[in-house]
Every structure is written in C-alpha cells, then in structure tokens.
Design a protein around this motif. Structure first.
Motif, PDB file in Angstrom:
ATOM      1  N   GLU A 252       0.842  -1.202   0.000  1.00  0.00           N
ATOM      2  CA  GLU A 252       0.000   0.000   0.000  1.00  0.00           C
ATOM      3  C   GLU A 252       0.874   1.248   0.000  1.00  0.00           C
ATOM      4  N   CYS A 253       0.384   2.284  -0.647  1.00  0.00           N
ATOM      5  CA  CYS A 253       1.038   3.589  -0.534  1.00  0.00           C
ATOM      6  C   CYS A 253       0.352   4.306   0.638  1.00  0.00           C
ATOM      7  N   PRO A 254       0.782   5.511   0.987  1.00  0.00           N
ATOM      8  CA  PRO A 254       0.172   6.161   2.151  1.00  0.00           C
ATOM      9  C   PRO A 254      -1.339   6.384   2.031  1.00  0.00           C
ATOM     10  N   LEU A 259      -3.174  -2.156  -2.908  1.00  0.00           N
ATOM     11  CA  LEU A 259      -1.722  -2.357  -2.918  1.00  0.00           C
ATOM     12  C   LEU A 259      -1.183  -2.168  -4.334  1.00  0.00           C
ATOM     13  N   HIS A 260      -0.280  -1.215  -4.501  1.00  0.00           N
ATOM     14  CA  HIS A 260       0.354  -1.034  -5.817  1.00  0.00           C
ATOM     15  C   HIS A 260       1.178  -2.279  -6.115  1.00  0.00           C
ATOM     16  N   ILE A 261       0.923  -2.853  -7.277  1.00  0.00           N
ATOM     17  CA  ILE A 261       1.686  -4.043  -7.639  1.00  0.00           C
ATOM     18  C   ILE A 261       2.707  -3.592  -8.678  1.00  0.00           C
ATOM     19  N   ARG A 314      -7.124   5.812 -10.907  1.00  0.00           N
ATOM     20  CA  ARG A 314      -5.735   6.145 -10.604  1.00  0.00           C
ATOM     21  C   ARG A 314      -5.580   6.467  -9.136  1.00  0.00           C
ATOM     22  N   CYS A 315      -4.421   6.247  -8.621  1.00  0.00           N
ATOM     23  CA  CYS A 315      -4.181   6.567  -7.217  1.00  0.00           C
ATOM     24  C   CYS A 315      -3.695   8.014  -7.121  1.00  0.00           C
ATOM     25  N   PRO A 316      -4.220   8.755  -6.147  1.00  0.00           N
ATOM     26  CA  PRO A 316      -3.792  10.161  -6.018  1.00  0.00           C
ATOM     27  C   PRO A 316      -2.302  10.323  -5.721  1.00  0.00           C
ATOM     28  N   CYS A 317      -1.608   9.254  -5.347  1.00  0.00           N
ATOM     29  CA  CYS A 317      -0.180   9.389  -5.011  1.00  0.00           C
ATOM     30  C   CYS A 317       0.660   9.637  -6.256  1.00  0.00           C
ATOM     31  N   GLY A 318       0.089   9.373  -7.440  1.00  0.00           N
ATOM     32  CA  GLY A 318       0.829   9.625  -8.672  1.00  0.00           C
ATOM     33  C   GLY A 318       1.464   8.384  -9.267  1.00  0.00           C
TER      34      GLY A 318
HETATM   35 ZN    ZN Z   1      -0.822   5.228  -4.388  1.00  0.00          ZN
END
Ligand code: ZN
Ligand code: AMP
Length: 440
Positions: A252-254, A259-261, A314-318
């Motif tokens: 997982e990112c914050p 979970l980003h694979i 998309r995940c906001p973490c980029g």
């Molecule tokens: Zn993320």
C-alpha cells in the motif's frame, strides 16, 4: 503524507503506454528465457508454442499456467532453471508445511532486483536512512526475513535482524535501540501486545514505533486498525509470495486504497479459478502473475491461489502501477460446510468488529454423527473478560448471530480466556479441520 516522494520516480510514474511497452519487451525476453528450461521447453513443445508467438501483452493468454504442483512435481528441483547452476547464489522455499516445499532459485542479479523492489516499497511507506528497522520475520528459507533485510540495507537503514519469537527480547530491542519501523506477521503483532501489557509497556507511549509492515498472512482491515491503534503506527499491508521472490510484490502507498503491484516486474492477470478465463477489471478472481525481471527461474502465469481484484482508477499518489485489493482468501482456504462456501477472513471480519473479542481465534471443523459442524473458538478481550455466566452467554449469542449474518450458518461459539489459544511464531493456523470426510 509523503506522496511526492518516490525511490524510482521514473518507473513508478511511467505512463500507461510506456509501462506496457516495457512490460512487453520484458515479457518477450522472459518467455524466450523460460523456453530454455526443461519444464517449459516440454510444455511449449506439447502446445506447439514458440517464443516468437508472443507479440503483444494479450498474447499472454497463449502461455501455459504454472502451478505449485508443477514446481513440486517432476521438474523439482532444477527443471525450471534457465541459467547454469554455477550462476545461482541462493534458494528460498515456500512456507508450506505439507509435502515438498516449492523452491525458488536466484542469481546475484535476481537478488539485487528483488532487494530493489522491497526498498521501493519501504521508501513508499516513508522509511528513510535515519530509521531503525526491526525485522521480526523468519530469516532462513522463508522469504520474509532476508527479503526485507536486503531491501532495508539498500536504503541504508539501521537493521535489527531480530527474526521472529522471543517476545521479551523483541520488546527490549525496541526499547534499547529506539525501533521506529517493524516488519511483523499481523497475528504475532496482536499477540505481542499481550506480552507488552504484562510488562506494563504501552507501545503508544513507551516506544518510538511509527511504521509497521504487516505481511505473510491474510488479515482484515479490522486487524490492521487494532494494530494501528494499539501501537500508534501507520500499518501497511505487504503482499508477496516466494514464487515471485517474496515480499516486494505489492504494498500500500500512504493512501492505503489497495496495494500497488510493481508492474514493471510482474505481469498481472485476474482469472476465474474455474473457467481459467480473465475476469473483467474490478471483479474478484485468482491472481495470476508472470515474473518479468528474473533470470534464474522465469515463472509464467503462476497461479497464486490468492483471491483479489484489480481496483479501478488512478491513485492520487501519482504512481501509475495498478492496485490490487486486500487479499480476501485463498482458493484452497475456502471451507465448504453444509453446501455453503466460507472464507476464514469472513469470520475474522466479524470477530474484529466486536470490541469484546480479543486478539486470537480459531475455527475448528468437526464431524458429529455424520454431520459436519463449525466451532469458532474466540478469545475474550482481557478488559471485557468476566466470570459472569449470563454475560458470557449473551456475548456468545451476539457473536454467533453476527457470524450467521456474514457466513449464513450458525457456528458453535466457544468463548475462551484471553491468550489461551495456541499460537505460532510463523503464519497463524486459523482453521483446524478434523472432519472425517472433508469436502472442498
Ligand atoms: Zn498510491
Ligand atoms: P510464502 O510463499 O510461503 O511466503 O507464502 C505466500 C503466501 O502468503 C501468499 O500466496 C498469500 O497466500 C500469503 N500472503 C502473503 N502476504 C499476504 C498479505 N499481505 N495478505 C494476504 N495473504 C498474504
């Protein structure tokens, strides 16, 4: 939240087209290499398949699946190798307790790439050079210990290679060296709280912990929440399996929204475990992975038996690498009782939402007079434990009724004293199957 911060910014934020083109290039190389191993050479021959037949990512569906039984079968132990034996530097094995283990070999480059993936994960969770990392996973054939160890070393973090167990020593190490980051099996993290309580230590106030990596076994959001609250840490779900190196496959990112694979290193498919056809994005199925960046053993379409889904958007973490959902179970963990399919994590989900329930439970399946039954042994939380029979009966009924709401059958619920159920230093044994004739 350290979302603007990446260890491998270029790779982690590749746009879709560039990511897919990298995957295709690596897939072709992987298939070419795999075809030189005795196992895949035979499979390819049987299927009339040539490495040149793989020209696009969707051609992956022409490749054969690989299973745990293949790894343990005729090809055991060396039949998957694509490099000379002298190039191997290490082997690891799965933590299965029955039959032959599955053994995975690594070259020096494989170990380096794996360490890099773990470092990428740890960095994503905010681990830095000035952290003190206590690795409470088994060192040895199991990948959890050495996998994270080498990743942390790349980040130049101070590592305490504690390994599992010896709870009092673990706590002492945390106190003496100001441990800030731990890597721990979630069921053990819950158990360790009991030892801390006995020693009069409140981890939130008395220790310096801030990040926990929870991995190696299925666990629910409820367990994560309990660990975060009790330890005062940010806990990250870490997924991996020895066949795909070990930890470092997905984290997982914050934002903790899946979970980003790492898609530069793993080609992801989700299939229906019965028809073996891909399911639409967002639908649950069995996770199938192809390693894209390994030399010693290239595994094609490995059937993990883990159940998850690809999350949309998309995940906001980029980061552009897609996210899988928390694993909800394994296809081989499914309990079939009275014709109903039940996953142990459904039981955990209910139990962890009840404050009077303690931190350990076990499901026992038995046959009585030819009828299969389920008994759920539940530890009562120490603050809620009482000798009052009426109170316990009421709690028992409440748990049984909430379980029925989730799993559609009413199990027998046995309430037991806090910390009285068996526990292991490794993965928790959640189901004890004593049925005389087992189905499923
Ligand atoms: Zn993320
Ligand atoms: P091993 O190869 O022995 O390390 O075991 C890998 C298996 O452990 C995976 O296939 C999963 O079933 C399980 N596992 C590892 N990490 C997680 C996780 N974070 N959540 C759920 N299951 C996990």
């Amino acid at each position: 939240m350290q979302t603007g911060d990446f260890l491998d910014k270029e790779i982690e934020t590749l746009d879709l087209e560039a990511l897919q083109s990298l995957q295709l290039e690596r897939l072709k190389t992987t298939v070419r290499k795999a075809s030189t191993s005795p196992f895949y050479a035979k499979r390819f021959r049987e299927l009339g398949l040539r490495p040149e037949d793989i020209q696009s990512l969707s051609d992956v569906e022409h490749l054969p699946f690989t299973t745990k039984d293949d790894l343990r079968g005729e090809a055991y132990p060396y039949g998957f190798l694509t490099v000379p034996g002298e190039n191997l530097v290490r082997l690891h094995a799965s933590s299965g307790t029955t039959g032959r283990p599955t053994v995975i070999f690594h070259t020096k480059k494989d170990i380096r790439s794996w360490a890099h993936l773990v470092a990428r994960c740890m960095y994503m969770a905010g681990v830095r050079k000035d952290d003190v990392f206590q690795n409470m996973m088994g060192y040895g054939l199991f990948t959890g210990g050495l996998g994270f160890h080498y990743g942390a070393e790349l980040l130049e973090t101070l590592i305490i290679p504690a390994g599992p167990g010896s709870s009092k020593r673990q706590i002492r190490l945390m106190q003496d060296f100001g441990t800030t980051v731990i890597h721990i099996i979630p069921s053990y993290a819950l158990y360790l709280l009991k030892v801390m309580a006995e020693l009069g230590i409140n981890p939130r106030d008395d220790l310096s912990l801030r990040v926990a990596f929870l991995g190696a076994e299925p666990h629910t959001e409820g367990v994560r929440r309990r660990i975060e609250e009790a330890y005062g840490v940010d806990a990250f779900n870490s997924y991996g399996l020895s066949e795909m190196n070990g930890p470092g496959v997905a984290l997982e990112c914050p934002y903790k929204n899946g979970l980003h694979i790492w898609e530069d290193s793993y080609l992801v498919e989700i299939i229906d475990p019965v028809t073996l056809k891909p399911v639409p994005d967002g639908t649950e199925g069995e996770l199938v992975l192809t390693s894209l960046n390994r030399d010693a053993m290239c595994l094609l379409r490995y059937r993990t038996k883990d159940i998850t889904r690809l999350l949309p958007g998309r995940c906001p973490c980029g980061r552009t690498h897609r996210r899988i959902d928390r694993i909800t179970g394994r296809t081989d963990d499914m309990i079939i009782l009275k014709g109903v399919n039940i996953f142990p994590l459904q039981v955990e989900m209910v139990l962890m939402s009840i404050p009077e329930v303690g931190n350990n439970y076990q499901i026992v399946l038995e046959t009585h007079n030819g009828i299969d039954t389920m008994r759920v042994q539940v530890e009562v939380d120490s603050e809620h434990f009482s000798e009052d029979i009426r109170y316990l009966e009421k709690l028992q009924k409440k748990i049984a009724s909430e379980l029925r709401g989730e799993i559609l059958i009413t199990p027998q619920v046995d309430l037991v004293e806090p910390n009285s159920l068996p526990r292991s230093d490794g993965k928790a044994i959640r189901v004890v199957d004593k049925r005389t004739v087992t189905v499923g």
